[in-house]
Design an enzyme around this catalytic site. Structure first.
Site, PDB file in Angstrom:
ATOM      1  N   ARG A  21       0.835  -1.218   0.000  1.00  0.00           N
ATOM      2  CA  ARG A  21       0.000   0.000   0.000  1.00  0.00           C
ATOM      3  C   ARG A  21       0.861   1.257   0.000  1.00  0.00           C
ATOM      4  NH1 ARG A  21      -1.700   2.949   4.512  1.00  0.00           N
ATOM      5  NH2 ARG A  21      -3.767   3.911   4.420  1.00  0.00           N
ATOM      6  N   ARG A  25       0.947   3.970  -3.012  1.00  0.00           N
ATOM      7  CA  ARG A  25       0.408   5.325  -2.772  1.00  0.00           C
ATOM      8  C   ARG A  25       1.520   6.379  -2.810  1.00  0.00           C
ATOM      9  NH1 ARG A  25      -4.898   4.439   1.092  1.00  0.00           N
ATOM     10  NH2 ARG A  25      -6.039   3.396  -0.588  1.00  0.00           N
ATOM     11  N   ARG A  72       7.834 -19.542  -3.831  1.00  0.00           N
ATOM     12  CA  ARG A  72       9.280 -19.776  -3.872  1.00  0.00           C
ATOM     13  C   ARG A  72       9.536 -20.443  -5.223  1.00  0.00           C
ATOM     14  NH1 ARG A  72      10.600 -19.143   1.709  1.00  0.00           N
ATOM     15  NH2 ARG A  72       9.130 -20.086   3.144  1.00  0.00           N
ATOM     16  N   GLY A 102      12.444 -12.091   2.171  1.00  0.00           N
ATOM     17  CA  GLY A 102      13.552 -12.449   3.052  1.00  0.00           C
ATOM     18  C   GLY A 102      14.839 -12.714   2.293  1.00  0.00           C
ATOM     19  N   THR A 126      10.078 -10.772   6.678  1.00  0.00           N
ATOM     20  CA  THR A 126      10.060 -12.187   7.043  1.00  0.00           C
ATOM     21  C   THR A 126       9.815 -12.269   8.538  1.00  0.00           C
ATOM     22  OG1 THR A 126      11.441 -14.154   7.434  1.00  0.00           O
ATOM     23  CG2 THR A 126      12.620 -12.107   7.056  1.00  0.00           C
ATOM     24  N   ASP A 130      15.764 -12.408  10.412  1.00  0.00           N
ATOM     25  CA  ASP A 130      17.161 -12.827  10.232  1.00  0.00           C
ATOM     26  C   ASP A 130      17.870 -12.086   9.090  1.00  0.00           C
ATOM     27  OD1 ASP A 130      15.620 -13.961   8.247  1.00  0.00           O
ATOM     28  OD2 ASP A 130      16.640 -15.898   8.283  1.00  0.00           O
ATOM     29  N   ARG A 163       2.347 -30.023  34.027  1.00  0.00           N
ATOM     30  CA  ARG A 163       3.064 -30.625  32.891  1.00  0.00           C
ATOM     31  C   ARG A 163       4.206 -29.752  32.389  1.00  0.00           C
ATOM     32  NH1 ARG A 163      -2.184 -32.729  29.612  1.00  0.00           N
ATOM     33  NH2 ARG A 163      -2.041 -34.893  30.255  1.00  0.00           N
ATOM     34  N   GLY A 171      11.444 -20.023  12.693  1.00  0.00           N
ATOM     35  CA  GLY A 171      12.659 -19.209  12.697  1.00  0.00           C
ATOM     36  C   GLY A 171      13.718 -19.773  11.772  1.00  0.00           C
ATOM     37  N   GLY A 186       7.652 -15.689  29.690  1.00  0.00           N
ATOM     38  CA  GLY A 186       8.199 -16.208  30.959  1.00  0.00           C
ATOM     39  C   GLY A 186       8.611 -17.669  30.864  1.00  0.00           C
ATOM     40  N   GLU A 188      10.599 -21.148  30.878  1.00  0.00           N
ATOM     41  CA  GLU A 188      11.625 -21.686  31.776  1.00  0.00           C
ATOM     42  C   GLU A 188      12.908 -21.965  31.003  1.00  0.00           C
ATOM     43  OE1 GLU A 188       8.382 -22.180  32.335  1.00  0.00           O
ATOM     44  OE2 GLU A 188       8.484 -21.297  34.335  1.00  0.00           O
ATOM     45  N   GLU A 223      12.630 -24.017  15.775  1.00  0.00           N
ATOM     46  CA  GLU A 223      12.799 -25.075  14.758  1.00  0.00           C
ATOM     47  C   GLU A 223      14.204 -24.960  14.162  1.00  0.00           C
ATOM     48  OE1 GLU A 223      10.549 -24.538  11.157  1.00  0.00           O
ATOM     49  OE2 GLU A 223      11.253 -22.501  10.914  1.00  0.00           O
TER      50      GLU A 223
HETATM   51  O1  F6P Z   1      11.048 -17.869   6.458  1.00  0.00           O
HETATM   52  C1  F6P Z   1       9.808 -17.880   7.058  1.00  0.00           C
HETATM   53  C2  F6P Z   1       9.427 -19.290   7.493  1.00  0.00           C
HETATM   54  O2  F6P Z   1       8.142 -19.238   8.091  1.00  0.00           O
HETATM   55  C3  F6P Z   1      10.430 -19.981   8.405  1.00  0.00           C
HETATM   56  O3  F6P Z   1      10.332 -19.582   9.749  1.00  0.00           O
HETATM   57  C4  F6P Z   1      10.050 -21.422   8.170  1.00  0.00           C
HETATM   58  O4  F6P Z   1      11.145 -22.273   8.424  1.00  0.00           O
HETATM   59  C5  F6P Z   1       9.706 -21.449   6.700  1.00  0.00           C
HETATM   60  O5  F6P Z   1       9.333 -20.126   6.361  1.00  0.00           O
HETATM   61  C6  F6P Z   1       8.586 -22.393   6.330  1.00  0.00           C
HETATM   62  O6  F6P Z   1       8.441 -22.345   4.944  1.00  0.00           O
HETATM   63  P1  F6P Z   1       7.198 -22.928   4.134  1.00  0.00           P
HETATM   64  O7  F6P Z   1       6.061 -21.982   4.304  1.00  0.00           O
HETATM   65  O8  F6P Z   1       7.674 -22.999   2.739  1.00  0.00           O
HETATM   66  O9  F6P Z   1       6.886 -24.255   4.753  1.00  0.00           O
END
Ligand code: F6P
Length: 322
Positions: A21, A25, A72, A102, A126, A130, A163, A171, A186, A188, A223
């Protein structure tokens, strides 16, 4: 400069729409025409684009995702795909291309700029945060808030059942979402790819916590860490402690939702900044925000240099979690 193009590429991020946008604009206010390319580099190759105007971007500031869609494209990494994309850029009369995405998207932008002489400007968007050369990427804080909302809810059930919960956040290979949502929630423990996972240490701290009366815990797992998935880490901890645990993978939930105020403002600021760079004849650069001020850095630096996690914040959580 009469005509610019804009595309969104890679994983979508909340705040891409406010950025589109702003580009449309602001560019129109400066007398430019804007072509919106659909599905990132795939749309460039397919010639899938439309002329944008004030109305095509109305009512989108609060919407997650991207109205231009995203993809992609593997074909764009090949010479043949790039040639088709450049033919279409010429056909549309695009004189500068704004790429919102990204690190992978920035790589593509640099190829267009250096190899094919198409002036490109990157806007960092993104959820992973990163990208070097900007304190924040568009989408990061919304994703943190989404993860936090889930963590707060998980806390209720964790406490009720005594639990341990392992909550996996996105990430890819960086721990920004994990660190920020973990501190705010918060947690642990916060396990990030930048720090090796110490299973014995986690178990000892859980035991110590139990002795002090802490009978539930939340462990945030980013991840892509070398110690494996949250399921693998949970099973190693379970083997040693025998605690009742559950694993929650937040996944693509973190990519959606209405952008928070900051991501709308950041998208607007950086969209405008990218147009200014194009008008001034800048190219091969990414815009970003450092200490509240708009800056530019080379596209190469933006995707090649590794933005560092704030380790003071990381260690602060160790104290907070005791
Ligand atoms: O780069 C953004 C992201 O969400 C990452 O955190 C994740 O690893 C990846 O894209 C997942 O990609 P896709 O949507 O292709 O499964």
């Amino acid at each position: 400069m009469r005509k610019i193009g804009i595309l969104t590429s890679g994983g979508d991020a909340p705040g891409m729409n406010p950025c589109i946008r702003a580009v449309v604009r602001y560019a129109m206010s400066r007398g430019l025409e804007v072509i919106g390319i659909k599905r990132g580099y795939k749309g460039l190759i397919d010639g899938d684009a439309e002329i944008m105007n004030m109305r095509t971007v109305s009512g989108i500031i609060y919407r997650g995702g991207t109205i231009l869609k995203t993809a992609r494209s593997k074909y764009f990494t090949e010479e043949g795909g790039q040639r088709k994309a450049v033919q279409n850029i010429k056909k549309f009369g695009i004189e500068a291309l704004i790429v919102v995405g990204g690190d992978g998207s920035f790589r593509g932008a640099r190829i267009l700029d250096e190899k094919w002489d198409v002036p490109t400007i990157g806007v960092p968007a993104t959820i992973d945060n990163d990208i070097w050369g900007t304190d924040f990427t568009i989408g990061f804080l919304t994703a943190v808030n989404t993860a936090l909302d889930a963590i707060d809810k998980i806390r209720d059930t964790a406490v009720s059942h005594d639990r341990v919960f392992f909550v996996e956040v996105m990430g890819r290979t960086s721990g920004f979402i994990a660190l920020w949502s973990g501190i705010a929630g918060g947690a642990e423990e916060i396990l990030i790819p930048e720090v090796p996972v110490d299973i014995d240490g986690i178990c000892e701290r859980l035991e110590r916590g139990r002795k002090r009366g802490k009978v539930s815990s939340i462990i945030i797992v980013a991840e892509g860490g070398k110690a494996g998935s949250s399921y693998e880490i949970a099973s190693k901890v379970r083997e040693k402690t025998g605690y009742d645990d559950r694993v929650v993978v937040l996944g693509h939930l973190q990519r959606g939702g209405s952008p928070c105020a900051w991501d709308r403002i950041l998208g607007t600021m950086l969209g405008k900044a990218a147009v200014d760079v194009a008008i001034d004849g800048g190219r091969g650069v990414a815009v970003g925000i450092i200490n509240g001020k708009v800056k530019t850095s080379s596209l190469k630096d933006a995707y090649e240099k590794k933005k560092k996690i704030d380790f003071d914040l990381y260690h602060l959580n160790e104290i907070m979690a005791t």
